[in-house]
Design a protein around this motif. Sequence first.
Motif, PDB file in Angstrom:
ATOM      1  N   TYR A 101     -27.890  -3.616  -7.622  1.00 37.78           N
ATOM      2  CA  TYR A 101     -27.311  -4.869  -8.105  1.00 37.78           C
ATOM      3  C   TYR A 101     -28.339  -5.990  -8.082  1.00 37.78           C
ATOM      4  O   TYR A 101     -28.323  -6.883  -8.947  1.00 37.78           O
ATOM      5  CB  TYR A 101     -26.088  -5.235  -7.270  1.00 37.78           C
ATOM      6  N   GLN A 102     -29.224  -5.980  -7.102  1.00 36.06           N
ATOM      7  CA  GLN A 102     -30.276  -6.998  -7.055  1.00 36.06           C
ATOM      8  C   GLN A 102     -31.230  -6.866  -8.243  1.00 36.06           C
ATOM      9  O   GLN A 102     -31.593  -7.863  -8.877  1.00 36.06           O
ATOM     10  CB  GLN A 102     -31.039  -6.885  -5.735  1.00 36.06           C
ATOM     11  N   MET A 103     -31.611  -5.632  -8.556  1.00 34.96           N
ATOM     12  CA  MET A 103     -32.499  -5.415  -9.696  1.00 34.96           C
ATOM     13  C   MET A 103     -31.808  -5.788 -11.008  1.00 34.96           C
ATOM     14  O   MET A 103     -32.418  -6.396 -11.901  1.00 34.96           O
ATOM     15  CB  MET A 103     -32.946  -3.949  -9.738  1.00 34.96           C
ATOM     16  N   LEU A 104     -30.531  -5.454 -11.137  1.00 35.35           N
ATOM     17  CA  LEU A 104     -29.772  -5.798 -12.333  1.00 35.35           C
ATOM     18  C   LEU A 104     -29.621  -7.307 -12.488  1.00 35.35           C
ATOM     19  O   LEU A 104     -29.551  -7.819 -13.611  1.00 35.35           O
ATOM     20  CB  LEU A 104     -28.384  -5.145 -12.281  1.00 35.35           C
ATOM     21  N   THR A 105     -29.581  -8.016 -11.367  1.00 35.08           N
ATOM     22  CA  THR A 105     -29.420  -9.467 -11.400  1.00 35.08           C
ATOM     23  C   THR A 105     -30.705 -10.168 -11.806  1.00 35.08           C
ATOM     24  O   THR A 105     -30.708 -11.069 -12.662  1.00 35.08           O
ATOM     25  CB  THR A 105     -28.973  -9.990 -10.026  1.00 35.08           C
ATOM     26  N   VAL A 106     -31.797  -9.779 -11.210  1.00 42.74           N
ATOM     27  CA  VAL A 106     -33.057 -10.510 -11.386  1.00 42.74           C
ATOM     28  C   VAL A 106     -33.720 -10.205 -12.722  1.00 42.74           C
ATOM     29  O   VAL A 106     -34.263 -11.107 -13.380  1.00 42.74           O
ATOM     30  CB  VAL A 106     -34.026 -10.195 -10.225  1.00 42.74           C
ATOM     31  N   PHE A 107     -33.648  -8.957 -13.158  1.00 44.39           N
ATOM     32  CA  PHE A 107     -34.458  -8.536 -14.299  1.00 44.39           C
ATOM     33  C   PHE A 107     -33.593  -8.261 -15.530  1.00 44.39           C
ATOM     34  O   PHE A 107     -32.977  -7.209 -15.662  1.00 44.39           O
ATOM     35  CB  PHE A 107     -35.282  -7.305 -13.925  1.00 44.39           C
ATOM     36  N   GLY A 108     -33.550  -9.262 -16.426  1.00 47.09           N
ATOM     37  CA  GLY A 108     -32.835  -9.124 -17.683  1.00 47.09           C
ATOM     38  C   GLY A 108     -33.738  -8.550 -18.764  1.00 47.09           C
ATOM     39  O   GLY A 108     -34.967  -8.538 -18.635  1.00 47.09           O
ATOM     40  N   MET A 242     -24.970   8.863 -22.062  1.00 44.29           N
ATOM     41  CA  MET A 242     -24.018   8.711 -20.966  1.00 44.29           C
ATOM     42  C   MET A 242     -22.590   8.917 -21.448  1.00 44.29           C
ATOM     43  O   MET A 242     -22.215   8.450 -22.526  1.00 44.29           O
ATOM     44  CB  MET A 242     -24.156   7.325 -20.325  1.00 44.29           C
ATOM     45  N   ALA A 243     -21.803   9.598 -20.646  1.00 45.00           N
ATOM     46  CA  ALA A 243     -20.387   9.791 -20.959  1.00 45.00           C
ATOM     47  C   ALA A 243     -19.643   8.470 -20.754  1.00 45.00           C
ATOM     48  O   ALA A 243     -19.955   7.712 -19.830  1.00 45.00           O
ATOM     49  CB  ALA A 243     -19.794  10.868 -20.057  1.00 45.00           C
ATOM     50  N   PRO A 244     -18.649   8.179 -21.609  1.00 43.53           N
ATOM     51  CA  PRO A 244     -17.901   6.919 -21.475  1.00 43.53           C
ATOM     52  C   PRO A 244     -17.340   6.676 -20.082  1.00 43.53           C
ATOM     53  O   PRO A 244     -17.354   5.546 -19.588  1.00 43.53           O
ATOM     54  CB  PRO A 244     -16.788   7.066 -22.522  1.00 43.53           C
ATOM     55  N   LYS A 245     -16.852   7.745 -19.426  1.00 48.74           N
ATOM     56  CA  LYS A 245     -16.266   7.559 -18.090  1.00 48.74           C
ATOM     57  C   LYS A 245     -17.308   7.121 -17.069  1.00 48.74           C
ATOM     58  O   LYS A 245     -16.985   6.444 -16.090  1.00 48.74           O
ATOM     59  CB  LYS A 245     -15.576   8.836 -17.619  1.00 48.74           C
ATOM     60  N   ASP A 246     -18.572   7.506 -17.290  1.00 54.34           N
ATOM     61  CA  ASP A 246     -19.638   7.092 -16.378  1.00 54.34           C
ATOM     62  C   ASP A 246     -20.014   5.629 -16.576  1.00 54.34           C
ATOM     63  O   ASP A 246     -20.598   5.004 -15.690  1.00 54.34           O
ATOM     64  CB  ASP A 246     -20.881   7.961 -16.588  1.00 54.34           C
ATOM     65  N   ILE A 247     -19.689   5.084 -17.745  1.00 51.11           N
ATOM     66  CA  ILE A 247     -20.052   3.704 -18.061  1.00 51.11           C
ATOM     67  C   ILE A 247     -18.931   2.738 -17.701  1.00 51.11           C
ATOM     68  O   ILE A 247     -19.167   1.679 -17.112  1.00 51.11           O
ATOM     69  CB  ILE A 247     -20.386   3.568 -19.563  1.00 51.11           C
ATOM     70  N   PHE A 248     -17.692   3.115 -18.026  1.00 58.69           N
ATOM     71  CA  PHE A 248     -16.591   2.154 -17.993  1.00 58.69           C
ATOM     72  C   PHE A 248     -15.639   2.330 -16.809  1.00 58.69           C
ATOM     73  O   PHE A 248     -14.579   1.711 -16.781  1.00 58.69           O
ATOM     74  CB  PHE A 248     -15.782   2.257 -19.292  1.00 58.69           C
ATOM     75  N   SER A 249     -15.972   3.154 -15.831  1.00 59.88           N
ATOM     76  CA  SER A 249     -15.042   3.430 -14.729  1.00 59.88           C
ATOM     77  C   SER A 249     -15.450   2.759 -13.418  1.00 59.88           C
ATOM     78  O   SER A 249     -15.126   3.244 -12.347  1.00 59.88           O
ATOM     79  CB  SER A 249     -14.932   4.947 -14.507  1.00 59.88           C
ATOM     80  N   HIS A 250     -16.167   1.639 -13.511  1.00 58.99           N
ATOM     81  CA  HIS A 250     -16.644   0.951 -12.310  1.00 58.99           C
ATOM     82  C   HIS A 250     -16.212  -0.521 -12.339  1.00 58.99           C
ATOM     83  O   HIS A 250     -16.916  -1.377 -12.889  1.00 58.99           O
ATOM     84  CB  HIS A 250     -18.163   1.057 -12.193  1.00 58.99           C
ATOM     85  N   PRO A 297     -36.437  -1.584 -14.323  1.00 58.46           N
ATOM     86  CA  PRO A 297     -36.075  -1.107 -12.980  1.00 58.46           C
ATOM     87  C   PRO A 297     -35.701   0.370 -12.966  1.00 58.46           C
ATOM     88  O   PRO A 297     -36.024   1.085 -12.012  1.00 58.46           O
ATOM     89  CB  PRO A 297     -34.876  -1.989 -12.607  1.00 58.46           C
ATOM     90  N   LEU A 298     -35.030   0.842 -14.026  1.00 60.38           N
ATOM     91  CA  LEU A 298     -34.659   2.250 -14.112  1.00 60.38           C
ATOM     92  C   LEU A 298     -35.897   3.131 -14.198  1.00 60.38           C
ATOM     93  O   LEU A 298     -35.998   4.158 -13.521  1.00 60.38           O
ATOM     94  CB  LEU A 298     -33.767   2.486 -15.329  1.00 60.38           C
ATOM     95  N   MET A 299     -36.872   2.735 -15.016  1.00 66.71           N
ATOM     96  CA  MET A 299     -38.103   3.513 -15.162  1.00 66.71           C
ATOM     97  C   MET A 299     -38.862   3.590 -13.839  1.00 66.71           C
ATOM     98  O   MET A 299     -39.357   4.649 -13.447  1.00 66.71           O
ATOM     99  CB  MET A 299     -38.986   2.889 -16.247  1.00 66.71           C
ATOM    100  N   ALA A 310     -26.450   4.197 -10.369  1.00 62.88           N
ATOM    101  CA  ALA A 310     -25.898   2.843 -10.401  1.00 62.88           C
ATOM    102  C   ALA A 310     -26.679   1.942 -11.346  1.00 62.88           C
ATOM    103  O   ALA A 310     -26.098   1.126 -12.079  1.00 62.88           O
ATOM    104  CB  ALA A 310     -25.891   2.247  -8.995  1.00 62.88           C
ATOM    105  N   ILE A 311     -28.007   2.068 -11.338  1.00 60.10           N
ATOM    106  CA  ILE A 311     -28.821   1.246 -12.229  1.00 60.10           C
ATOM    107  C   ILE A 311     -28.559   1.608 -13.684  1.00 60.10           C
ATOM    108  O   ILE A 311     -28.395   0.731 -14.538  1.00 60.10           O
ATOM    109  CB  ILE A 311     -30.320   1.404 -11.895  1.00 60.10           C
ATOM    110  N   SER A 312     -28.490   2.897 -13.987  1.00 65.03           N
ATOM    111  CA  SER A 312     -28.225   3.343 -15.363  1.00 65.03           C
ATOM    112  C   SER A 312     -26.883   2.821 -15.855  1.00 65.03           C
ATOM    113  O   SER A 312     -26.776   2.299 -16.972  1.00 65.03           O
ATOM    114  CB  SER A 312     -28.240   4.873 -15.441  1.00 65.03           C
ATOM    115  N   GLN A 313     -25.849   2.965 -15.023  1.00 66.19           N
ATOM    116  CA  GLN A 313     -24.522   2.492 -15.411  1.00 66.19           C
ATOM    117  C   GLN A 313     -24.519   0.987 -15.629  1.00 66.19           C
ATOM    118  O   GLN A 313     -23.903   0.493 -16.590  1.00 66.19           O
ATOM    119  CB  GLN A 313     -23.511   2.871 -14.333  1.00 66.19           C
ATOM    120  N   GLY A 314     -25.214   0.243 -14.768  1.00 64.77           N
ATOM    121  CA  GLY A 314     -25.272  -1.206 -14.908  1.00 64.77           C
ATOM    122  C   GLY A 314     -25.977  -1.634 -16.183  1.00 64.77           C
ATOM    123  O   GLY A 314     -25.531  -2.563 -16.877  1.00 64.77           O
ATOM    124  N   ILE A 315     -27.075  -0.969 -16.514  1.00 66.74           N
ATOM    125  CA  ILE A 315     -27.823  -1.313 -17.727  1.00 66.74           C
ATOM    126  C   ILE A 315     -26.968  -1.087 -18.968  1.00 66.74           C
ATOM    127  O   ILE A 315     -26.878  -1.959 -19.851  1.00 66.74           O
ATOM    128  CB  ILE A 315     -29.124  -0.487 -17.816  1.00 66.74           C
TER     129      ILE A 315
END
Length: 334
Positions: A101-108, A242-250, A297-299, A310-315
């Motif tokens: 979550y920190q990486m997702l926040t800082v790096f757009g 990514m499967a839809p359930k992996d993206i939208f179920s969080h 961040p994912l790379m 978590a990073i993949s789903q957030g992106i």
Amino acid sequence: MSITVVLQQMVIIFLLIGIGMVLYRRGMISEEGSKQISGLIVNITNPALLICSALDDGPKASLRELAIAFAAYALIFAVLIAVGFLLPHVLRVPKNLHYAYQMLTVFGNVGFIGIPLASAVLGSESLIFVSIFNLLFNLLIYTFGISLLQRAAAEQVQNGAVQDNAAPNIEQAQDTIASANRTGSSRLQKLVNAGTISAAVTILFYLGNFPVPVIISSTLTYAGRATTLLSMLVLGVSVAQMAPKDIFSHPKLYVFTLLRQILVPIGCLLLMRMFIENRLILNTMLLMVAVPAANMPLMLAKQMDMDTGAISQGIILTTVLSLVTVPLACLFLQ
């Protein structure tokens, strides 16, 4: 700035992402091909687009305005770092996912999405300020970003968490720690990359106003124009994998996205508006803070053999929801 223009650009971006998804599912772009296109964007088309902005004959910002932008954007990154440490606690995210979550926040995604979006919405004159934002991004990702990931990688080893949820053994743990250490030890070398070099060259050419032969400027222009299409195709490939359930179920990621991509950009704008009057500096800042999470961040996490779910789903989720969040944030454009 009409919100219709922003919405049109986001729809165009998502249509291009859709093309990338279709091409991947039909086997016309492979995972390896997507990686190769990413390298082309990072090393050729994005730098070309930035440098082109310095060669325009239109009105130019003064050295004072560039200094103000640099200081303001550095402060914004400091705010994002603070917000990144705060949000996981507010959302009660499991401790082992705080780093994500920190990486997702800082790096757009100020490169793949930010550059073409700013060019379309604010005009090429905004790209000099985008260059400054990208320069700070690259400096931070290879210092603060890698340090954060390195600590998280060590914690994952201690907790027995490795990628693909495989049972850890001593050799895997040693490999993960060694990978993290190698990445951390080379961070200064990685500061010299296409992103930092192109941003620095853009600022240098912008300030120096050097004459450039038409052959060179035209070549850069043609290369830069490919950025939008290529970058959206790459994002389309990522979404298709990514499967839809992996993206939208969080549910927590939904709340995070709304806070990070609407409230945080607006808050940053209200904060900086007390100190800065230049509308282009403020509008560029708002757009750069409002873009979805970056792929970098994912790379880096993959290089450290970390659990990247978590990073993949957030992106992916922040990118999908940006069709709504970016136009809403841009209601506050000056």
